[in-house]
Design a protein around this motif. Structure first.
Motif, PDB file in Angstrom:
ATOM      1  N   UNK A  29      68.622  29.499 -66.076  1.00  0.00           N
ATOM      2  CA  UNK A  29      69.889  28.882 -65.710  1.00  0.00           C
ATOM      3  C   UNK A  29      69.886  28.657 -64.196  1.00  0.00           C
ATOM      4  N   UNK A  30      69.848  27.392 -63.801  1.00  0.00           N
ATOM      5  CA  UNK A  30      69.886  27.052 -62.375  1.00  0.00           C
ATOM      6  C   UNK A  30      71.303  26.685 -61.942  1.00  0.00           C
ATOM      7  N   UNK A  31      71.943  25.798 -62.709  1.00  0.00           N
ATOM      8  CA  UNK A  31      73.327  25.416 -62.442  1.00  0.00           C
ATOM      9  C   UNK A  31      73.874  24.703 -63.673  1.00  0.00           C
ATOM     10  N   UNK A  32      75.168  24.488 -63.701  1.00  0.00           N
ATOM     11  CA  UNK A  32      75.813  23.889 -64.862  1.00  0.00           C
ATOM     12  C   UNK A  32      75.334  22.468 -65.115  1.00  0.00           C
ATOM     13  N   UNK A  33      75.181  21.687 -64.065  1.00  0.00           N
ATOM     14  CA  UNK A  33      74.798  20.288 -64.238  1.00  0.00           C
ATOM     15  C   UNK A  33      73.460  20.157 -64.956  1.00  0.00           C
ATOM     16  N   UNK A  34      72.489  20.992 -64.575  1.00  0.00           N
ATOM     17  CA  UNK A  34      71.174  20.944 -65.225  1.00  0.00           C
ATOM     18  C   UNK A  34      71.286  21.272 -66.703  1.00  0.00           C
ATOM     19  N   UNK A  55      69.262  25.541 -78.016  1.00  0.00           N
ATOM     20  CA  UNK A  55      69.154  25.416 -76.561  1.00  0.00           C
ATOM     21  C   UNK A  55      68.693  26.739 -75.973  1.00  0.00           C
ATOM     22  N   UNK A  56      67.740  26.659 -75.019  1.00  0.00           N
ATOM     23  CA  UNK A  56      67.191  27.856 -74.384  1.00  0.00           C
ATOM     24  C   UNK A  56      67.271  27.785 -72.869  1.00  0.00           C
ATOM     25  N   UNK A  57      67.735  28.844 -72.262  1.00  0.00           N
ATOM     26  CA  UNK A  57      67.585  29.073 -70.827  1.00  0.00           C
ATOM     27  C   UNK A  57      67.798  30.564 -70.603  1.00  0.00           C
ATOM     28  N   UNK A  58      67.081  31.136 -69.690  1.00  0.00           N
ATOM     29  CA  UNK A  58      67.228  32.559 -69.384  1.00  0.00           C
ATOM     30  C   UNK A  58      68.351  32.750 -68.380  1.00  0.00           C
ATOM     31  N   UNK A  59      69.287  33.645 -68.697  1.00  0.00           N
ATOM     32  CA  UNK A  59      70.364  33.905 -67.746  1.00  0.00           C
ATOM     33  C   UNK A  59      69.859  34.712 -66.551  1.00  0.00           C
ATOM     34  N   UNK A  60      68.749  35.417 -66.775  1.00  0.00           N
ATOM     35  CA  UNK A  60      68.120  36.165 -65.684  1.00  0.00           C
ATOM     36  C   UNK A  60      66.631  36.252 -65.961  1.00  0.00           C
ATOM     37  N   UNK A  72      67.951  34.242 -60.940  1.00  0.00           N
ATOM     38  CA  UNK A  72      69.143  33.846 -61.678  1.00  0.00           C
ATOM     39  C   UNK A  72      70.348  33.644 -60.781  1.00  0.00           C
ATOM     40  N   UNK A  73      71.421  33.125 -61.390  1.00  0.00           N
ATOM     41  CA  UNK A  73      72.656  32.848 -60.649  1.00  0.00           C
ATOM     42  C   UNK A  73      73.639  34.007 -60.743  1.00  0.00           C
ATOM     43  N   UNK A  74      73.272  35.057 -61.483  1.00  0.00           N
ATOM     44  CA  UNK A  74      74.168  36.177 -61.768  1.00  0.00           C
ATOM     45  C   UNK A  74      74.304  36.314 -63.268  1.00  0.00           C
ATOM     46  N   UNK A  75      74.326  37.552 -63.757  1.00  0.00           N
ATOM     47  CA  UNK A  75      74.297  37.766 -65.198  1.00  0.00           C
ATOM     48  C   UNK A  75      75.479  37.126 -65.921  1.00  0.00           C
ATOM     49  N   UNK A  76      76.690  37.468 -65.514  1.00  0.00           N
ATOM     50  CA  UNK A  76      77.874  36.937 -66.197  1.00  0.00           C
ATOM     51  C   UNK A  76      77.975  35.429 -66.002  1.00  0.00           C
ATOM     52  N   UNK A  77      77.679  34.968 -64.795  1.00  0.00           N
ATOM     53  CA  UNK A  77      77.732  33.538 -64.525  1.00  0.00           C
ATOM     54  C   UNK A  77      76.742  32.779 -65.412  1.00  0.00           C
ATOM     55  N   UNK A  78      75.527  33.300 -65.537  1.00  0.00           N
ATOM     56  CA  UNK A  78      74.520  32.640 -66.362  1.00  0.00           C
ATOM     57  C   UNK A  78      74.892  32.638 -67.829  1.00  0.00           C
ATOM     58  N   UNK A 245      60.522  20.640 -58.996  1.00  0.00           N
ATOM     59  CA  UNK A 245      61.605  21.279 -58.245  1.00  0.00           C
ATOM     60  C   UNK A 245      62.290  22.391 -59.039  1.00  0.00           C
ATOM     61  N   UNK A 246      61.776  22.712 -60.230  1.00  0.00           N
ATOM     62  CA  UNK A 246      62.370  23.775 -61.038  1.00  0.00           C
ATOM     63  C   UNK A 246      62.250  25.115 -60.325  1.00  0.00           C
ATOM     64  N   UNK A 247      63.224  25.981 -60.556  1.00  0.00           N
ATOM     65  CA  UNK A 247      63.244  27.268 -59.864  1.00  0.00           C
ATOM     66  C   UNK A 247      62.410  28.335 -60.559  1.00  0.00           C
ATOM     67  N   UNK A 248      61.881  28.023 -61.747  1.00  0.00           N
ATOM     68  CA  UNK A 248      61.020  28.975 -62.458  1.00  0.00           C
ATOM     69  C   UNK A 248      60.120  28.212 -63.417  1.00  0.00           C
ATOM     70  N   UNK A 249      58.841  28.549 -63.403  1.00  0.00           N
ATOM     71  CA  UNK A 249      57.861  28.016 -64.364  1.00  0.00           C
ATOM     72  C   UNK A 249      57.712  26.498 -64.352  1.00  0.00           C
ATOM     73  N   UNK A 250      57.983  25.875 -63.224  1.00  0.00           N
ATOM     74  CA  UNK A 250      57.849  24.422 -63.162  1.00  0.00           C
ATOM     75  C   UNK A 250      56.440  23.937 -63.428  1.00  0.00           C
TER      76      UNK A 250
END
Length: 274
Positions: A29-34, A55-60, A72-78, A245-250
């Motif tokens: 999870x990078x941001x909501x728009x993505x 749908x898959x994305x890791x919150x952390x 990550x962006x924060x556990x609850x936020x993600x 430009x991905x923040x993980x595993x690009x």
């Protein structure tokens, strides 16, 4: 609960026993728009091709090589963002967990709990995930045989949860590469559970001196096509509109613009195999 029953319950109107299912999204999870952009595009493609979609994305991301890597962006936020995807697009969602304590927290937001490959033998995590009642998707360790994954299945089922999946993601080959042994797909299906091929992590090139994992994404289609031909029930593909430009595993993600053509090919292969 049989595999057919819980798949039907999970996918609802998406359920299609004649096709493979897809787990796809950005690594983290990078941001909501993505998240919204990827979910909208992939769900549209899958509806057209009649592919059940998760749908898959890791919150952390806890399993990072370097201390400087994005986690990550924060556990609850993600988790809140994953729930928003679920509700906006009426999709099942999944994320990985990295400790037993995370299981109940994540289960309040998602439908499938993914157990990372390095943790596939951790009994406390498997039991905690099973006790949530959610689907538990266990990735086969890079150091574990397909035959030995029956013990992970037993741990989840003995905790009272029949909803367990296994995911093949390659086997360690030296220090900086992985190989895929496609015998593991029919072998793990013999454990009586759905089997998924991770088409992107199986192409990782870990342990780079930079501290950032490398990859070989030009072979994603090869991995995916062989998996369908050998009987995989589902495919796992991490995808991003700008992998560089991905923040993980690009380094091993599929460019989002390439997904539709690949899925079209895979549907045709599935029809031939079936």
């Amino acid at each position: 609960m049989s595999a057919t029953t819980h798949l039907k319950s999970l996918f609802k109107d998406q359920y299609n026993p004649d096709n493979f299912f897809l787990i796809a999204g950005p690594c983290v999870v990078e941001d909501e728009a993505l998240l919204m952009h990827v979910a909208e595009k992939v769900s549209g493609i899958c509806k057209r091709l009649n592919i059940p979609y998760i749908f898959k994305a890791s919150y952390r991301k806890a399993n990072r090589t370097s201390i400087n890597s994005f986690s990550g962006v924060g556990d609850v936020e993600g988790l809140d963002l994953l729930q928003k995807v679920k509700e906006t697009f009426d999709l099942p969602v999944t994320t990985d967990i990295h400790s037993a304590a995370e299981a109940a927290m994540a289960a309040a937001y998602v439908d499938i709990l993914q157990i990372p490959a390095f943790l596939c033998r951790q009994t406390d995590i498997l039991i905690a995930a099973a006790e949530t009642g959610k689907v538990v998707n266990v990735k086969k360790g890079q150091f574990v045989s397909g035959e030995a994954m029956k013990f992970a299945v037993e741990k989840v089922k003995n905790a009272g949860n029949e909803k367990v999946w296994l995911t093949e993601r390659g086997t360690t080959f030296g220090y900086q590469d992985l190989v895929v042994d496609y015998r593991n797909i029919p072998i793990m299906r013999e454990h009586g559970v759905p089997v998924i091929m991770d088409c992107t992590h199986s192409l990782q090139q870990p342990n780079q001196t930079s501290g950032v994992t490398g990859g070989n994404p030009k072979l994603i289609s090869t991995i995916a096509k062989a998996a369908i031909a050998t009987g995989a029930d589902g495919l796992f593909i991490e995808t991003h509109p700008d992998p560089a430009c991905a923040k993980s595993d690009g380094a091993n993600m599929l460019h989002l613009d390439l997904l539709e053509g690949l899925l079209e090919d895979l549907v045709r292969i599935r029809e031939v195999v079936r």
